[in-house]
Design a protein around this motif. Structure first.
Motif: not given
Length: 281
Positions: A186-212
């Motif tokens: 929320a603090r860095y909505p336009d950061s490719p680094e942040v959005t990329g990390l979130v996308a990577e975790l959502l794609a690779g971890s069911e646990e992260f997806t549930r928590l997210w």
């Protein structure tokens, strides 16, 4: 826009800066304290007439480009820059991404903490700095790529044994990491680094997806945790986090209770460092 406060703020900061600070000669006939209005205008790449109107509380709302020029001309600090933007009715845009540069004074602090393992982490969990005892307790971060120094990625995507250093609260750490990352996004909505990390975790971890998808952002402090170290065995440490607001970073301090076996284990680690005593030569 608060024209009166903006005018007073500009005038005060102009009068605090000497010509030599911006590479201008003082001159024999200088009577104005600090810089002249025309000098500020020149440094900010705006007209003297326009700057004069701003100082007289008669000017229109300055654009972000003009404000950037004034910040540069008046050598404003980050806090002063934000204040200028608010006075002009144009709140500063969010930073492009989590700051990674650690202040020199904090780097020096890490080396002056005997008996304390200390790391500095970014808003998205990257280990940015560490002292020798932290390297001995956790691992030699200097041998890792920047990608592998991200503790949130390690928590959810770490494939090797000991990805989280055998900590006793791995589940709690993962939950808190997801919550911190959601707040950072929320603090860095336009950061490719942040959005990329979130996308990577959502794609690779069911646990992260549930928590997210729980949308939680309330993080409880961790007061103590146990590391299962391959050399000295389990050691329980107090865990304290200090926030560095202007860099959106955290200093994590691991200390052992005085007189405990864990304190002795930390003392041993401070001597042997990152060398593996369990590997025969």
């Amino acid at each position: 826009m608060d024209r009166g406060e903006l005018a007073a703020f500009l005038r005060d900061r102009r009068e605090r800066i000497g010509p030599a600070e911006v590479g201008l000669p003082a001159g024999p006939r200088r009577r104005t304290p600090g810089l002249r209005r025309e000098e500020v205008a020149q440094l900010a790449f705006i007209s003297t007439e326009y700057y004069t109107r701003l100082e007289q509380a008669r000017g229109p709302r300055p654009s972000r480009e003009v404000l950037s020029g004034l910040v540069r001309a008046l050598r404003l600090t980050d806090a002063e820059r934000d204040h200028l933007h608010h006075l002009a009715g144009a709140p500063p845009a969010p930073p492009p991404g989590p700051p990674r540069e650690v202040r020199r004074s904090i780097l020096d602090l890490l080396t002056r903490l005997p008996g304390t393992a200390a790391i500095v982490t970014s808003a998205i969990g990257e280990v940015l700095a560490w002292n020798d005892l932290a390297a001995a307790l956790m691992e030699d971060f200097s041998a890792l790529s920047r990608r592998d120094r991200n503790l949130i990625r390690r928590a959810f995507l770490g494939s090797h044994q000991g990805a989280l250093y055998g900590i006793s609260d791995a589940a709690e750490f993962a939950r808190d990491s997801a919550q911190r990352l959601r707040a950072a996004s929320a603090r860095y909505p336009d950061s490719p680094e942040v959005t990329g990390l979130v996308a990577e975790l959502l794609a690779g971890s069911e646990e992260f997806t549930r928590l997210w998808e729980a949308y939680d952002v309330s993080v409880l402090p961790t007061l103590a945790k146990t590391f299962h170290h391959p050399v000295v065995g389990p050691l329980t440490v107090n865990c304290d986090a200090l926030h560095v607001p202007d860099r959106d970073q955290r200093i994590i301090l691991y200390t052992a209770t005085p007189g405990s076996a864990s304190e002795e284990a930390l003392r041993l680690l401070s001597v042997v460092g990152t060398q593996r005593m369990d590997v025969s030569g």
